[in-house]
Design a protein around this motif. Structure first.
Motif, PDB file in Angstrom:
ATOM      1  N   TYR A   1      13.314 -40.469 -95.453  1.00  0.00           N
ATOM      2  CA  TYR A   1      14.517 -39.722 -95.856  1.00  0.00           C
ATOM      3  C   TYR A   1      14.149 -38.319 -96.321  1.00  0.00           C
ATOM      4  N   LEU A   2      13.085 -38.200 -97.122  1.00  0.00           N
ATOM      5  CA  LEU A   2      12.657 -36.893 -97.602  1.00  0.00           C
ATOM      6  C   LEU A   2      12.259 -35.985 -96.445  1.00  0.00           C
ATOM      7  N   ALA A   3      11.571 -36.553 -95.463  1.00  0.00           N
ATOM      8  CA  ALA A   3      11.177 -35.763 -94.291  1.00  0.00           C
ATOM      9  C   ALA A   3      12.396 -35.258 -93.532  1.00  0.00           C
ATOM     10  N   GLU A   4      13.413 -36.104 -93.396  1.00  0.00           N
ATOM     11  CA  GLU A   4      14.613 -35.726 -92.649  1.00  0.00           C
ATOM     12  C   GLU A   4      15.522 -34.793 -93.447  1.00  0.00           C
ATOM     13  N   ALA A   5      15.606 -35.032 -94.757  1.00  0.00           N
ATOM     14  CA  ALA A   5      16.575 -34.308 -95.583  1.00  0.00           C
ATOM     15  C   ALA A   5      16.058 -32.975 -96.094  1.00  0.00           C
ATOM     16  N   VAL A   6      14.729 -32.850 -96.280  1.00  0.00           N
ATOM     17  CA  VAL A   6      14.173 -31.637 -96.881  1.00  0.00           C
ATOM     18  C   VAL A   6      13.113 -30.994 -95.995  1.00  0.00           C
ATOM     19  N   PHE A   7      12.104 -31.751 -95.597  1.00  0.00           N
ATOM     20  CA  PHE A   7      10.992 -31.154 -94.867  1.00  0.00           C
ATOM     21  C   PHE A   7      11.437 -30.571 -93.524  1.00  0.00           C
ATOM     22  N   ALA A   8      12.229 -31.321 -92.766  1.00  0.00           N
ATOM     23  CA  ALA A   8      12.646 -30.831 -91.444  1.00  0.00           C
ATOM     24  C   ALA A   8      13.560 -29.618 -91.536  1.00  0.00           C
ATOM     25  N   PRO A   9      14.623 -29.643 -92.369  1.00  0.00           N
ATOM     26  CA  PRO A   9      15.494 -28.461 -92.441  1.00  0.00           C
ATOM     27  C   PRO A   9      14.777 -27.194 -92.896  1.00  0.00           C
ATOM     28  N   LEU A  10      13.784 -27.354 -93.768  1.00  0.00           N
ATOM     29  CA  LEU A  10      13.053 -26.184 -94.262  1.00  0.00           C
ATOM     30  C   LEU A  10      11.818 -25.863 -93.423  1.00  0.00           C
ATOM     31  N   ARG A  11      11.618 -26.625 -92.351  1.00  0.00           N
ATOM     32  CA  ARG A  11      10.490 -26.411 -91.432  1.00  0.00           C
ATOM     33  C   ARG A  11       9.151 -26.455 -92.170  1.00  0.00           C
ATOM     34  N   MET A  12       9.015 -27.463 -93.014  1.00  0.00           N
ATOM     35  CA  MET A  12       7.772 -27.681 -93.760  1.00  0.00           C
ATOM     36  C   MET A  12       6.853 -28.521 -92.876  1.00  0.00           C
ATOM     37  N   SER A  13       6.099 -27.860 -92.018  1.00  0.00           N
ATOM     38  CA  SER A  13       5.442 -28.528 -90.896  1.00  0.00           C
ATOM     39  C   SER A  13       4.279 -29.425 -91.294  1.00  0.00           C
ATOM     40  N   THR A  14       3.644 -29.185 -92.454  1.00  0.00           N
ATOM     41  CA  THR A  14       2.522 -30.030 -92.847  1.00  0.00           C
ATOM     42  C   THR A  14       2.868 -30.954 -94.008  1.00  0.00           C
ATOM     43  N   ALA A  15       4.084 -30.878 -94.526  1.00  0.00           N
ATOM     44  CA  ALA A  15       4.460 -31.664 -95.699  1.00  0.00           C
ATOM     45  C   ALA A  15       4.643 -33.126 -95.329  1.00  0.00           C
ATOM     46  N   SER A  16       4.223 -34.005 -96.252  1.00  0.00           N
ATOM     47  CA  SER A  16       4.401 -35.434 -96.040  1.00  0.00           C
ATOM     48  C   SER A  16       4.395 -36.134 -97.388  1.00  0.00           C
TER      49      SER A  16
END
Length: 284
Positions: free
Chosen positions: A136-151
């Motif tokens: 959910y965090l990857a879809e809701a925050v990381f993807a929209p902000l294009r945080m390409s290495t965040a996990s």
């Protein structure tokens, strides 16, 4: 003089940093694409994910959390949770102990910095959305902000990984919102929750009061502190035991992120306020 030049002299194996204003990046140093273990800098990212879930209507900030998961939590834990809400959990005002699912204080009475509280946040959001919290965090925050290495690989309290470039995206969104969250939600997140309550700021001792927003620590009048005395009281952000930190100063309209791979200790207590001072001198 470049205020970030001092980062290259830090006694750490690797470090990178960036300064941002409302219009974008002002300066960088180091490999900004290198992922670092975030430790507790994971918490504000997890909080942003939880707030997206709130805006989507999956969960409410001010509804007792036992109403969402009483059956799964069991009677004993439900009794410990009492009237606590997601707002209490995100602002460390739940009364939960740091690392045990037991209460150390009444709900809303004391600021107890709680990793298990953020674990519970992740579980509540996962239950409410039907999606594993890391996904959910990857879809809701990381993807929209294009945080390409965040996990996120584990606890939403401390198991995140990200680069300076990823955190630049977060700071940029907080300085100049593009729609990840409604402006009213962002204003709430950086406002003091349950004003006046006391507590311990890890690494810096008791604070009176120990101001906190929704996932963000707020500088207020804390002394000692990991930002500069010149940062405004409204400055908000977080630091992690892995040697990571970021802050946003709304008065100066500046954000700073610095990530390193040496654990928090005397070096950081000296270096972080000095860096903040240099950044404020150069750009405010």
């Amino acid at each position: 003089m470049d205020p970030l030049r001092q980062v290259s002299d830090w006694p750490v194996p690797h470090a990178a940093a960036a300064v941002l204003g409302p219009a974008g990046v002002l300066a960088v140093v180091g490999d900004t694409s290198m992922p670092f273990p975030l430790a507790s800098v994971t918490k504000p990212l997890a909080a942003l994910g939880a707030l997206v879930a709130v805006e989507e209507g999956a969960i409410e900030l001010d509804r007792p959390v036992v109403e969402y998961a009483a059956e799964r939590l069991g009677d004993e834990l439900a009794a410990e949770l009492g009237s606590m809400t997601l707002r209490h959990l995100l602002s460390h005002a739940s009364g939960l102990a740091p690392d045990r699912r037991k209460r150390g204080a009444d709900v809303g009475a004391k600021r107890i910095y709680s990793n298990v509280g953020f674990d519970l946040v992740g579980e509540l959001v996962a239950d409410a959305t039907g999606i594993d919290f890391a996904d959910y965090l990857a879809e809701a925050v990381f993807a929209p902000l294009r945080m390409s290495t965040a996990s996120l690989a584990g606890s939403p309290a401390f198991a995140g990984t990200a680069s300076v470039a990823d955190l630049q995206a977060v700071i940029g969104e907080l300085l100049s919102p593009s729609g990840l969250l409604h402006p009213d939600t962002l204003a709430d997140a950086r406002s003091v929750q349950f004003p006046g309550i006391l507590g311990v700021l890890p690494g810096y001792g008791g604070q009176r009061p120990n101001d906190w927003g929704l996932g963000f620590e707020i500088r207020g009048q804390k002394d000692p502190h990991w930002t500069s005395p010149r940062n405004s009281p409204a400055t908000y952000g977080h630091f992690g035991r892995s040697g990571t930190m970021f802050w946003i100063d709304p008065q100066a309209q500046l954000g700073l992120v610095a990530l390193a791979d040496k654990g928090f200790g005397p070096w950081a207590i000296r270096a972080w306020p000095q860096l903040a001072e240099a950044v404020l001198d150069s750009y405010s």
